[in-house]
Design a protein around this motif. Structure first.
Motif, PDB file in Angstrom:
ATOM      1  N   ALA A  85       0.825  -1.316  -0.261  1.00  0.00           N
ATOM      2  CA  ALA A  85       0.078  -0.169  -0.162  1.00  0.00           C
ATOM      3  C   ALA A  85       0.991   1.310  -0.228  1.00  0.00           C
ATOM      4  N   GLY A  86       2.031   1.040  -0.006  1.00  0.00           N
ATOM      5  CA  GLY A  86       2.764   2.469   0.622  1.00  0.00           C
ATOM      6  C   GLY A  86       3.369   2.569  -0.853  1.00  0.00           C
ATOM      7  N   LEU A  87       3.425   1.648  -1.458  1.00  0.00           N
ATOM      8  CA  LEU A  87       4.050   1.706  -2.782  1.00  0.00           C
ATOM      9  C   LEU A  87       3.152   2.539  -3.842  1.00  0.00           C
ATOM     10  N   VAL A  88       1.561   2.105  -3.421  1.00  0.00           N
ATOM     11  CA  VAL A  88       0.869   3.098  -4.029  1.00  0.00           C
ATOM     12  C   VAL A  88       0.443   3.886  -3.488  1.00  0.00           C
ATOM     13  N   LEU A  89       0.776   4.946  -2.785  1.00  0.00           N
ATOM     14  CA  LEU A  89       1.204   6.241  -2.180  1.00  0.00           C
ATOM     15  C   LEU A  89       1.537   7.235  -2.551  1.00  0.00           C
ATOM     16  N   LEU A  90       2.698   6.289  -2.910  1.00  0.00           N
ATOM     17  CA  LEU A  90       3.509   6.923  -3.059  1.00  0.00           C
ATOM     18  C   LEU A  90       3.842   7.338  -4.795  1.00  0.00           C
ATOM     19  N   ALA A  91       3.000   7.115  -5.661  1.00  0.00           N
ATOM     20  CA  ALA A  91       2.510   7.146  -7.009  1.00  0.00           C
ATOM     21  C   ALA A  91       2.401   8.129  -7.199  1.00  0.00           C
ATOM     22  N   LYS A  92       2.706   8.873  -8.654  1.00  0.00           N
ATOM     23  CA  LYS A  92       1.885  10.085  -9.282  1.00  0.00           C
ATOM     24  C   LYS A  92       0.691   9.647  -9.996  1.00  0.00           C
ATOM     25  N   HIS A  93       0.602   8.296 -10.384  1.00  0.00           N
ATOM     26  CA  HIS A  93      -0.642   7.994 -11.170  1.00  0.00           C
ATOM     27  C   HIS A  93      -1.036   7.116 -10.391  1.00  0.00           C
ATOM     28  N   GLY A  94      -2.502   6.646 -10.516  1.00  0.00           N
ATOM     29  CA  GLY A  94      -3.346   5.481 -10.156  1.00  0.00           C
ATOM     30  C   GLY A  94      -4.220   5.022 -10.959  1.00  0.00           C
ATOM     31  N   ASP A  95      -4.526   3.498 -10.829  1.00  0.00           N
ATOM     32  CA  ASP A  95      -6.286   2.620 -12.067  1.00  0.00           C
ATOM     33  C   ASP A  95      -7.416   3.476 -12.136  1.00  0.00           C
ATOM     34  N   ASP A  96      -8.135   3.277 -12.461  1.00  0.00           N
ATOM     35  CA  ASP A  96      -9.614   3.180 -12.060  1.00  0.00           C
ATOM     36  C   ASP A  96     -10.187   3.093 -10.564  1.00  0.00           C
ATOM     37  N   GLN A  97      -9.426   1.760 -10.197  1.00  0.00           N
ATOM     38  CA  GLN A  97      -9.967   1.835  -8.766  1.00  0.00           C
ATOM     39  C   GLN A  97      -9.328   3.029  -7.753  1.00  0.00           C
ATOM     40  N   VAL A  98      -7.700   4.181  -8.040  1.00  0.00           N
ATOM     41  CA  VAL A  98      -7.943   4.943  -7.472  1.00  0.00           C
ATOM     42  C   VAL A  98      -8.600   5.614  -7.575  1.00  0.00           C
ATOM     43  N   GLU A  99      -9.059   6.134  -8.733  1.00  0.00           N
ATOM     44  CA  GLU A  99      -9.999   7.202  -8.935  1.00  0.00           C
ATOM     45  C   GLU A  99     -11.537   7.046  -8.295  1.00  0.00           C
ATOM     46  N   LYS A 100     -11.456   6.181  -8.768  1.00  0.00           N
ATOM     47  CA  LYS A 100     -13.453   5.343  -8.089  1.00  0.00           C
ATOM     48  C   LYS A 100     -13.578   5.781  -6.813  1.00  0.00           C
ATOM     49  N   THR A 101     -11.992   5.359  -6.011  1.00  0.00           N
ATOM     50  CA  THR A 101     -12.184   5.558  -4.451  1.00  0.00           C
ATOM     51  C   THR A 101     -12.066   6.829  -3.848  1.00  0.00           C
ATOM     52  N   GLY A 102     -11.418   7.400  -4.936  1.00  0.00           N
ATOM     53  CA  GLY A 102     -10.804   8.945  -4.573  1.00  0.00           C
ATOM     54  C   GLY A 102      -9.330   8.713  -3.809  1.00  0.00           C
ATOM     55  N   GLN A 103      -8.882   7.452  -3.679  1.00  0.00           N
ATOM     56  CA  GLN A 103      -7.508   7.519  -3.705  1.00  0.00           C
ATOM     57  C   GLN A 103      -6.387   8.307  -3.486  1.00  0.00           C
ATOM     58  N   PRO A 104      -6.643   8.875  -2.008  1.00  0.00           N
ATOM     59  CA  PRO A 104      -5.387   9.580  -1.986  1.00  0.00           C
ATOM     60  C   PRO A 104      -4.161   9.684  -1.803  1.00  0.00           C
TER      61      PRO A 104
END
Length: 197
Positions: A85-104
């Motif tokens: 999950a730490g890797l996900v948070l470091l990213a500048k760009h997420g996938d559809d799931q990141v967009e859909k959940t409003g993942q900061p």
């Protein structure tokens, strides 16, 4: 030297133990602290962002005011390691799931991430992977793991599994899709210690 482990959620204790063991084996002295609220990041020479549930983790980091402190530390050149999950948070760009959940996202690494690249919890697995600079493969444990689907030329690819990048580094930022803290192999934590200098 002081190493901070973001301790809001996830594999906190395992990372604390792993980094303490890596320090001991390297003959290095450092204080390892758990960061649960703002005001501590500034005092650290390195930071670890453990796994957990990335949406919850991202929201809590923002709510506690820690997210901005991490961004500031990153731009100041402080080494930061993010796992799962730490890797996900470091990213500048997420996938559809990141967009859909409003993942900061912290947005401090030039990578595109697929939040559930390797399926759900029950599809967790471990496998040997090559890791740039290691003589022998590393036994990587993937738990509902993300994957890096793209990156800029500034990002060094350290390991791939199937079609996904599972370990990468951009200057002072190290991102891992798997959980090195769940093994007795401390080579990745040693690699991170060398980033601290």
């Amino acid at each position: 030297m002081r190493i901070g482990v973001i301790a809001i959620q996830g594999n906190v204790e395992e990372h604390v133990i792993a980094i303490e063991n890596a320090l001991r084996r390297a003959g290095l002295q450092a204080e390892v602290i758990k960061i649960k609220h703002k005001g501590l990041v500034d005092s650290c020479d390195a930071l670890i962002l453990p796994g957990g549930e990335s949406t919850t983790l991202g929201r809590l980091l923002e709510r506690e005011g820690i997210a901005d402190e991490i961004k500031k530390a990153a731009s100041a050149g402080i080494p930061i390691m993010g796992t799962c999950a730490g890797l996900v948070l470091l990213a500048k760009h997420g996938d559809d799931q990141v967009e859909k959940t409003g993942q900061p996202l912290l947005g401090i690494m030039d990578i595109h991430v697929n939040r559930n690249a390797f399926g759900r919890q029950r599809e967790s697995f471990e496998t040997l992977i090559g890791f740039n600079g290691f003589d022998t493969p590393f036994n990587a444990i993937f738990i509902r793991a993300p994957g890096i689907t793209g990156c800029t030329n500034d990002v060094e690819i350290l390991s791939k599994y199937k079609d996904s990048i599972v370990a990468a580094r951009q200057k002072n930022i190290l991102a891992l899709a798997f959980h090195p803290e769940l093994t007795d192999d401390y080579r990745i934590h040693h690699y991170f210690l060398k980033m601290i200098g």
